[in-house]
Design a protein around this motif. Structure first.
Motif, PDB file in Angstrom:
ATOM      1  N   LYS A  68       0.834  -1.207   0.000  1.00 13.54           N
ATOM      2  CA  LYS A  68       0.000   0.000   0.000  1.00 13.54           C
ATOM      3  C   LYS A  68       0.866   1.254   0.000  1.00 13.54           C
ATOM      4  O   LYS A  68       0.588   2.208  -0.706  1.00 13.54           O
ATOM      5  CB  LYS A  68      -0.943   0.008   1.202  1.00 13.54           C
ATOM      6  N   TRP A  69       1.918   1.249   0.787  1.00 12.81           N
ATOM      7  CA  TRP A  69       2.817   2.405   0.829  1.00 12.81           C
ATOM      8  C   TRP A  69       3.495   2.583  -0.522  1.00 12.81           C
ATOM      9  O   TRP A  69       3.635   3.697  -1.024  1.00 12.81           O
ATOM     10  CB  TRP A  69       3.852   2.225   1.934  1.00 12.81           C
ATOM     11  N   ALA A  70       3.894   1.475  -1.135  1.00 11.24           N
ATOM     12  CA  ALA A  70       4.618   1.539  -2.402  1.00 11.24           C
ATOM     13  C   ALA A  70       3.750   2.087  -3.534  1.00 11.24           C
ATOM     14  O   ALA A  70       4.271   2.642  -4.500  1.00 11.24           O
ATOM     15  CB  ALA A  70       5.151   0.162  -2.770  1.00 11.24           C
ATOM     16  N   LEU A  71       2.440   1.962  -3.415  1.00 11.06           N
ATOM     17  CA  LEU A  71       1.552   2.487  -4.451  1.00 11.06           C
ATOM     18  C   LEU A  71       1.744   3.983  -4.648  1.00 11.06           C
ATOM     19  O   LEU A  71       1.532   4.502  -5.736  1.00 11.06           O
ATOM     20  CB  LEU A  71       0.090   2.199  -4.113  1.00 11.06           C
ATOM     21  N   LYS A  72       2.168   4.670  -3.602  1.00 13.55           N
ATOM     22  CA  LYS A  72       2.391   6.110  -3.709  1.00 13.55           C
ATOM     23  C   LYS A  72       3.548   6.430  -4.646  1.00 13.55           C
ATOM     24  O   LYS A  72       3.675   7.549  -5.121  1.00 13.55           O
ATOM     25  CB  LYS A  72       2.666   6.703  -2.329  1.00 13.55           C
ATOM     26  N   LEU A  73       4.402   5.444  -4.915  1.00 16.65           N
ATOM     27  CA  LEU A  73       5.563   5.652  -5.775  1.00 16.65           C
ATOM     28  C   LEU A  73       5.255   5.450  -7.259  1.00 16.65           C
ATOM     29  O   LEU A  73       6.085   5.760  -8.106  1.00 16.65           O
ATOM     30  CB  LEU A  73       6.696   4.710  -5.364  1.00 16.65           C
ATOM     31  N   ILE A  74       4.073   4.931  -7.575  1.00 12.37           N
ATOM     32  CA  ILE A  74       3.712   4.708  -8.968  1.00 12.37           C
ATOM     33  C   ILE A  74       3.418   6.059  -9.615  1.00 12.37           C
ATOM     34  O   ILE A  74       2.555   6.797  -9.145  1.00 12.37           O
ATOM     35  CB  ILE A  74       2.482   3.779  -9.090  1.00 12.37           C
ATOM     36  N   LEU A  82      -2.601   1.961 -16.480  1.00 15.11           N
ATOM     37  CA  LEU A  82      -3.226   0.774 -15.908  1.00 15.11           C
ATOM     38  C   LEU A  82      -4.745   0.921 -15.884  1.00 15.11           C
ATOM     39  O   LEU A  82      -5.471  -0.030 -16.200  1.00 15.11           O
ATOM     40  CB  LEU A  82      -2.689   0.508 -14.502  1.00 15.11           C
ATOM     41  N   MET A  83      -5.212   2.110 -15.520  1.00 10.52           N
ATOM     42  CA  MET A  83      -6.658   2.348 -15.497  1.00 10.52           C
ATOM     43  C   MET A  83      -7.240   2.236 -16.906  1.00 10.52           C
ATOM     44  O   MET A  83      -8.349   1.731 -17.069  1.00 10.52           O
ATOM     45  CB  MET A  83      -6.972   3.717 -14.888  1.00 10.52           C
ATOM     46  N   ASP A  88      -7.426  -1.514 -11.665  1.00  4.09           N
ATOM     47  CA  ASP A  88      -7.469  -0.591 -10.535  1.00  4.09           C
ATOM     48  C   ASP A  88      -6.538  -1.142  -9.462  1.00  4.09           C
ATOM     49  O   ASP A  88      -6.873  -2.088  -8.754  1.00  4.09           O
ATOM     50  CB  ASP A  88      -8.892  -0.464 -10.009  1.00  4.09           C
ATOM     51  N   ILE A  89      -5.335  -0.570  -9.363  1.00  8.44           N
ATOM     52  CA  ILE A  89      -4.317  -1.068  -8.445  1.00  8.44           C
ATOM     53  C   ILE A  89      -4.826  -1.094  -7.008  1.00  8.44           C
ATOM     54  O   ILE A  89      -4.576  -2.047  -6.274  1.00  8.44           O
ATOM     55  CB  ILE A  89      -3.029  -0.223  -8.545  1.00  8.44           C
ATOM     56  N   ASP A  90      -5.531  -0.060  -6.589  1.00  4.07           N
ATOM     57  CA  ASP A  90      -6.055  -0.026  -5.222  1.00  4.07           C
ATOM     58  C   ASP A  90      -7.016  -1.187  -4.973  1.00  4.07           C
ATOM     59  O   ASP A  90      -6.978  -1.825  -3.918  1.00  4.07           O
ATOM     60  CB  ASP A  90      -6.753   1.313  -4.945  1.00  4.07           C
ATOM     61  N   GLU A  91      -7.861  -1.471  -5.939  1.00  2.28           N
ATOM     62  CA  GLU A  91      -8.822  -2.568  -5.806  1.00  2.28           C
ATOM     63  C   GLU A  91      -8.112  -3.919  -5.780  1.00  2.28           C
ATOM     64  O   GLU A  91      -8.452  -4.803  -4.996  1.00  2.28           O
ATOM     65  CB  GLU A  91      -9.825  -2.524  -6.955  1.00  2.28           C
ATOM     66  N   ILE A  96      -6.404  -8.675  -2.396  1.00  2.00           N
ATOM     67  CA  ILE A  96      -5.416  -9.711  -2.077  1.00  2.00           C
ATOM     68  C   ILE A  96      -4.864  -9.623  -0.673  1.00  2.00           C
ATOM     69  O   ILE A  96      -4.222 -10.548  -0.208  1.00  2.00           O
ATOM     70  CB  ILE A  96      -4.233  -9.664  -3.065  1.00  2.00           C
ATOM     71  N   THR A  97      -5.112  -8.540   0.006  1.00  3.60           N
ATOM     72  CA  THR A  97      -4.497  -8.328   1.307  1.00  3.60           C
ATOM     73  C   THR A  97      -4.808  -9.461   2.292  1.00  3.60           C
ATOM     74  O   THR A  97      -3.955  -9.850   3.065  1.00  3.60           O
ATOM     75  CB  THR A  97      -4.938  -6.974   1.893  1.00  3.60           C
TER      76      THR A  97
END
Length: 119
Positions: A68-74, A82-83, A88-91, A96-97
């Motif tokens: 989740k933290w690493a998503l901020k680096l995309i 991707l969208m 949807d990376i967040d979804e 999977i969490t």
């Protein structure tokens, strides 16, 4: 030194993270490694592979606890791409969490192959 730690140091060298952020990442990697010997979820890894024209362009292994933290680096443009492909990376991450193990994304066209695994 693990590949994950090398990636953090590369991000620090490239100015993508601060020293404090890099230290937190390194600590979290160490915590995640300790968790791998037990069956808890904290030791799981998110693995992303992207090949273009037969060559590996992205090969990232991230402790799931850091994903989740690493998503901020995309970068925003990559997130938009991707969208555009209906990813949807967040979804994906939220789904999977808790439970998923194995391949969760497998996209292939003429030139590009994207695979995401949880292990």
């Amino acid at each position: 030194m693990s590949e994950e730690k090398k990636q953090v140091l590369r991000m620090l060298q490239d100015g993508k993270v601060s020293i404090d952020e890099a230290m937190k990442l390194l600590d979290a990697i160490d915590e995640g490694k300790g968790g791998q010997s037990s069956p808890n979820r904290s030791g799981r890894m998110l693995r992303v592979r992207i090949d273009e024209e037969g060559k590996t362009k992205v090969n990232v292994n991230i402790p799931l606890s850091l994903a989740k933290w690493a998503l901020k680096l995309i970068p925003a443009n990559a997130r938009h791409e991707l969208m555009d492909q209906h990813i949807d990376i967040d979804e994906v991450l939220s789904s999977i969490t808790e439970t998923t193990i194995g391949k969760i994304v497998d996209i292939q066209d003429d030139e590009t192959k994207v695979e995401v695994f949880v292990e």
